[in-house]
Scaffold this active site. Structure first.
Site, short mmCIF file in Angstrom:
data_model
loop_
_atom_site.label_atom_id
_atom_site.label_comp_id
_atom_site.label_asym_id
_atom_site.label_seq_id
_atom_site.Cartn_x
_atom_site.Cartn_y
_atom_site.Cartn_z
N CYS A 136 -3.66 3.02 0.91
CA CYS A 136 -3.50 1.56 0.84
C CYS A 136 -2.33 1.11 1.69
O CYS A 136 -1.16 1.24 1.29
CB CYS A 136 -3.29 1.13 -0.62
N CYS A 139 -0.24 -1.69 0.22
CA CYS A 139 0.60 -1.25 -0.89
C CYS A 139 1.85 -0.53 -0.39
O CYS A 139 2.96 -0.75 -0.90
CB CYS A 139 -0.17 -0.29 -1.80
N ASP A 140 1.68 0.34 0.60
CA ASP A 140 2.74 1.28 0.95
C ASP A 140 3.27 1.18 2.37
O ASP A 140 4.23 1.88 2.72
CB ASP A 140 2.22 2.71 0.71
#
Length: 328
Positions: A136, A139-140
C-alpha cells in the site's frame, strides 16, 4: 448441540467498516452481532505506523483496531470470534453458518469482509512485511522520503503506486516480467515521462534481503526472465503491486459484482442487489481502499440498515392494522 443466534443486524467482518457499522448499529438500538472473521481487525493489523487516520498524528495499525473494537463493544455491539463459512441470502431472515457450528439468523446483514492484497508468496517477502515490504503506497510511501524504492508489477495498480511514490522517493524502480505494461495508456504515458521512475523489463523478484536486528530492507535480488541472470538492486522499500482481491467468497455467486469481484452497490449507497444486504469497505471499494473511507461506508451501511428495518417494521404494522374480512 449447535447454537442459533438471532439478531436484527449481523455484521460480517471486523475492519474499520465492520467496527464502525457496529458503533452506529448499536446507537440505532439494533443490538448488532459482529462476527470478526479469519483476520480480526483486517489489513490494518499488518500495518505498523498509520499517519493518515484523523485525530492521530501517528498510531500503530493493530492499536487502532484494538481501540475500534473496544469502541464498538462499549456501544453495545456483541463481538464474536467466529468465521462465517456459509451465507444464505435467498430469503429473509438471512442465515449465516459459523465455523463454530453456530447459526446466525438476521433481518439485515452488513458485509465488511474487506479485500486482501495479492502477494507473491515468497519466504523473504513474508519475512519483511511491515518492515520494508508493503502492498500500500498511500499507507507507507511517506516513510521513504528521499530513499530509493522498488515497485513490483505491471498493471494499473503498479503504475499508480509508482507514480504516487515519486512524491517521496528519490528513485522508483518498476520491476516487470515483460517489456509491456498492462496499465491504461494515460498512466503509462505519465510513468514514462517521470524522471524519477526507471522501468526494469524482463525481470521478476527473486529475493528480498536486509538487516536482522532491527528488521529492515536493504535491497532485492531480481532474476532476468529470459537469461536467469541475478541482479542486486539497493532499495529501502519494496512495494508489491500486483492487485487486490476482494474477500467475496461468501457472496460471489449471489450478489452482483464487478471489477474483478468487488460487490456492486447502488450509487451513493451501500445497498447491494439484495434488499436488506449492505456492503461496506474494501469489499466494494476498488478505488480508494483507505481506513477512513471504509469507516465512512460502515457508518452509511448501519444507517441504511436501520432505515431499511424501520420501513419493514412500518409496513408490517400497517398490514396488521388492516381490517380482516371473512369470505362468505
Amino acid at each position: 448441540m449447535a447454537e442459533t443466534r438471532t439478531t436484527k443486524l449481523l455484521i460480517i467482518g471486523s475492519g474499520p467498516a465492520g467496527y464502525t457499522a457496529g458503533v452506529y448499529g448499536s446507537r440505532a438500538m439494533l443490538d448488532p452481532i459482529l462476527v470478526q472473521g479469519i483476520e480480526p481487525g483486517g489489513q490494518l493489523t499488518t500495518t505498523t505506523e498509520v499517519e493518515n487516520w484523523p485525530g492521530d498524528t501517528e498510531v500503530q495499525g493493530p492499536d487502532l483496531m484494538v481501540r475500534m473494537e473496544a469502541h464498538a463493544k462499549a456501544m453495545g455491539t456483541e463481538i464474536i470470534g467466529d468465521i462465517i463459512i456459509d451465507l444464505d441470502l435467498s430469503s429473509r431472515p438471512f442465515k449465516a453458518k459459523g465455523d463454530s457450528g453456530t447459526t446466525y439468523v438476521a433481518d439485515a446483514v452488513i458485509l465488511a469482509t474487506g479485500a486482501r492484497a495479492k502477494w507473491l508468496g515468497m519466504e523473504s517477502e513474508e519475512k519483511f512485511k511491515g518492515f520494508g515490504v508493503s502492498a500500500c503506497a498511500t499507507c507507507d510511501g511517506f516513510f521513504y522520503r528521499n530513499q530509493e524504492i522498488v515497485v513490483i508489477g505491471g498493471g494499473n495498480t503498479a503504475v499508480e503506486e509508482a507514480l504516487f511514490l515519486t512524491k517521496f522517493a528519490s528513485k522508483v524502480t518498476l520491476v516487470h516480467r515483460r517489456d509491456e505494461l498492462r496499465a491504461e495508456k494515460i498512466l503509462i504515458d505519465r510513468l514514462m515521462k517521470n524522471p524519477k521512475i526507471e522501468p526494469l523489463w524482463f525481470h521478476e523478484l527473486h529475493e528480498v534481503y536486509g538487516t536482522e536486528n532491527p528488521l529492515g530492507v536493504e535491497g532485492i535480488k531480481v532474476k532476468h526472465t529470459k537469461t536467469g541472470e541475478i541482479t542486486d538492486i539497493a532499495a529501502k522499500g519494496v512495494f508489491v503491486a500486483i492487485g487486490h482481491a476482494p474477500a467475496n467468497e461468501l457472496v460471489k455467486d449471489t450478489l452482483e459484482t464487478h471489477m474483478g469481484g468487488y460487490v456492486v452497490t447502488k450509487p451513493d449507497s451501500t445497498e447491494t442487489s439484495i434488499p436488506g444486504v449492505f456492503a461496506a469497505g474494501d469489499l466494494t471499494d476498488h478505488e480508494y481502499r483507505q481506513a477512513v473511507t471504509s469507516a465512512g461506508m460502515g457508518c452509511m451501511a448501519a444507517l441504511e440498515a436501520e432505515r431499511f428495518l424501520s420501513q419493514e417494521g412500518d409496513e408490517t404494522a400497517v398490514q396488521s392494522e388492516q381490517p380482516q374480512t371473512e369470505e362468505a
